[in-house]
Design an enzyme around this catalytic site. Structure first.
Site, PDB file in Angstrom:
ATOM      1  N   ASP A 201      -2.756  -2.543   5.241  1.00 42.26           N
ATOM      2  CA  ASP A 201      -2.222  -1.179   5.082  1.00 42.26           C
ATOM      3  C   ASP A 201      -0.767  -1.238   4.588  1.00 42.26           C
ATOM      4  O   ASP A 201      -0.377  -0.483   3.694  1.00 42.26           O
ATOM      5  CB  ASP A 201      -2.320  -0.438   6.424  1.00 42.26           C
ATOM      6  CG  ASP A 201      -1.728   0.950   6.366  1.00 42.26           C
ATOM      7  OD1 ASP A 201      -2.395   1.851   5.824  1.00 42.26           O
ATOM      8  OD2 ASP A 201      -0.589   1.138   6.827  1.00 42.26           O
ATOM      9  N   LYS A 205       0.875   0.081   0.951  1.00 41.56           N
ATOM     10  CA  LYS A 205       2.065   0.944   0.833  1.00 41.56           C
ATOM     11  C   LYS A 205       3.154   0.300  -0.017  1.00 41.56           C
ATOM     12  O   LYS A 205       3.788   0.972  -0.829  1.00 41.56           O
ATOM     13  CB  LYS A 205       2.583   1.270   2.241  1.00 41.56           C
ATOM     14  CG  LYS A 205       1.616   2.183   2.995  1.00 41.56           C
ATOM     15  CD  LYS A 205       1.956   2.262   4.456  1.00 41.56           C
ATOM     16  CE  LYS A 205       1.027   3.202   5.205  1.00 41.56           C
ATOM     17  NZ  LYS A 205       1.128   3.080   6.652  1.00 41.56           N
TER      18      LYS A 205
HETATM   19  N1  HSE Z   1      -2.558   3.375  10.084  1.00 41.69           N
HETATM   20  C1  HSE Z   1      -1.338   3.735   9.476  1.00 41.69           C
HETATM   21  C2  HSE Z   1      -0.193   3.240  10.329  1.00 41.69           C
HETATM   22  C3  HSE Z   1      -1.253   5.226   9.336  1.00 41.69           C
HETATM   23  O1  HSE Z   1      -0.425   2.805  11.442  1.00 41.69           O
HETATM   24  O2  HSE Z   1       0.946   3.279   9.864  1.00 41.69           O
HETATM   25  C4  HSE Z   1      -0.090   5.655   8.513  1.00 41.69           C
HETATM   26  O3  HSE Z   1      -0.254   5.321   7.194  1.00 41.69           O
END
Ligand code: HSE
Ligand code: NAP
Length: 437
Positions: A201, A205
């Site tokens: 994740d 980003k």
């Molecule tokens: N799963 C992601 C986090 C959500 O924990 O930051 C926000 O993008």
């Protein structure tokens, strides 16, 4: 007055937050935009699931294509997640002349080039503030506030789940599993939490930020990605003893005409501001040539913060609709031929300090063997600690190194692994002491 009509795809953690803002702030939003906002469709997977009340006038459907094909919808909000059918829905919505707002970082990291191009060609607007660092306005900072500057580096903590887990493991000494459970209950974690804890994740980003900051297409597979699952409580305690806190850091920097893109746990001096950004909070530091370093901090995950960012984009686009403006242009939406494609710098070229934890038998000569392998590959040790002694049990030997090249360290660690000395794989954590990571 004719409303601006919205279609929402997804009514889970984020979608329900969007619904709550529309239910609670309707008149204020109408005043800010100049026309009321009316949510007319909400698409979900399971029509029978028990869920919060929909805003007045909204109709539930099990078919998300109904939303993107309805000619009366002006803005489609996608908070469903995943690559497919999100990509097909986005393509269809944009081709149908609808503006598109999304919180879906996976979609933009993997298919961003196609999405940015499609939006530019169709002359519609795209909002994705919520896709990176939740409520923290980092997309606006890069796209608008720093539009005249040259960004050299963006780095930060961009995963709320990872930061929440590491903070609780550090400050409350809870286990990884307990902390992850807490993050899931609070709605921070992705549907598949592996994306959070394996650093994927964060990689999504940082790929989005790098494309925007450096105006370059980013090949997602070039982002070096390492998560937090191998860190033990012992590593976190030892980091503290050396004056560091452990954070999952995402880094994008321009180095010698290349882009260094990486996500990994990092030991950061405890006195630094970013080392003290805890819980689900995110922090992104943007360093640009004229402005220098600027840090943005805020809630990076959860229903309210993410929905706030989504609805900020909706208001922004709705204001443009009311004013008849042409909207924002993203630098990376120009055809590829018109842009520089910055090559990715391999992780093997990194030069930094390292924390190493070896699990070895406690007998004469072991330290000399470890130090010998490191020395033969040009790695110099700056500190060392050996903890504990149990009869016939391996012990942890922790070493910090001076700055070294990752490729050299890899060779040394391979030599040590091949020697059969270690009872477990060696733990390596990069130390980030410098402002330029
Ligand atoms: N799963 C992601 C986090 C959500 O924990 O930051 C926000 O993008
Ligand atoms: P979630 O709670 O799992 O909700 C997903 C929603 O999408 C659910 O309502 C689900 O329907 C619906 N959905 C899934 N597949 C569908 C399909 N094929 N057709 C129609 N509806 C479908 O996820 P979330 O946490 O809200 O996250 C949504 C998006 O926001 C993701 O891209 C995520 O990465 C991003 N995001 C999340 C956060 C956060 O803190 N949670 C923060 C920033 C960004 P059902 O309700 O019927 O299952």
């Amino acid at each position: 007055m004719e409303p601006i009509r919205l279609g929402l795809i997804g009514f889970g953690v984020v979608g329900a937050g969007v619904g709550a803002i529309l239910r609670n702030n309707g008149p204020a939003l109408a005043a800010r935009v100049g026309r009321p906002l009316s949510l007319i469709h909400v698409a979900v997977r399971d029509l029978n699931k028990k869920r919060p009340a929909l805003p007045e006038g909204a109709r539930l459907t099990g078919d998300p294509f109904e939303v993107v094909n309805d000619p009366s919808v002006d803005i489609v909000i996608e908070v469903m997640g995943g690559e497919s059918p999100a990509f097909e829905l986005c393509s269809k919505a944009v081709a149908n002349g609808k503006h598109f707002v999304t919180a879906n970082k996976l979609l933009l990291a993997l298919r961003g080039e196609e999405v940015y191009r499609a939006v530019e060609v169709a002359g519609v607007e795209l909002g994705f503030e919520a896709a990176v660092a939740g409520a923290v306005p980092v997309i606006r900072a890069l796209r608008d506030a720093l539009a005249a500057d040259q960004v050299e580096q963006t780095r930060g903590i961009v995963n709320g789940t990872g930061n929440y887990i590491l903070s609780r493991m550090t400050d409350e000494r809870v286990t990884f599993a307990e902390a992850l459970k807490g993050a899931q209950e609070l709605g921070y974690a992705e549907a598949d939490p592996t994306l959070d804890v394996e650093g994927i994740d964060s990689a999504h980003k940082i790929a989005i930020l790098a494309a925007l900051a450096f105006e370059t297409p980013v090949d997602f597979s070039a982002v070096y990605t390492e998560g937090i699952t191998r860190l033990t409580p012992e590593d976190i305690i030892m980091a503290g003893e050396f004056g560091y806190r452990v954070k999952l850091l995402a880094i994008a920097r321009r180095v010698d005409g290349q882009v260094d893109l990486r996500v990994h746990p990092a030991m950061i001096p405890a006195r630094q501001f970013i080392a003290n950004v805890n819980g689900p909070f995110n922090a992104v530091e943007i360093t640009s040539r004229a402005a220098g370093a600027n840090m943005l901090v805020g809630r990076g995950a959860g229903s309210g913060p993410t929905a706030s960012a989504v609805m900020g984009d909706v208001v922004d686009i709705a204001r443009n609709i009311v004013k008849g403006g042409a909207g924002k242009r993203y630098p990376m939406s120009a055809p590829v031929a018109a842009r520089r494609r910055l090559p990715a710098r391999p992780i093997s070229a990194l030069v930094t300090e390292y924390y190493l934890r070896f699990t070895v038998p406690d007998r004469p000569g072991v330290l000399a063997e470890l130090a010998g392998a490191l020395g033969r590959n040009g790695i110099s040790i700056s500190s060392m600690i050996q903890r504990g002694r149990q009869e016939n049990e391996p012990v942890s030997v922790v070493m910090l190194t001076h700055k070294a090249r990752e490729a050299d360290l890899d060779k040394a660690l391979a030599e040590i692994a091949n020697s059969g000395l270690c009872a477990q794989p060696t733990m390596r954590v990069r130390i980030v002491n410098d402002e330029r990571a």
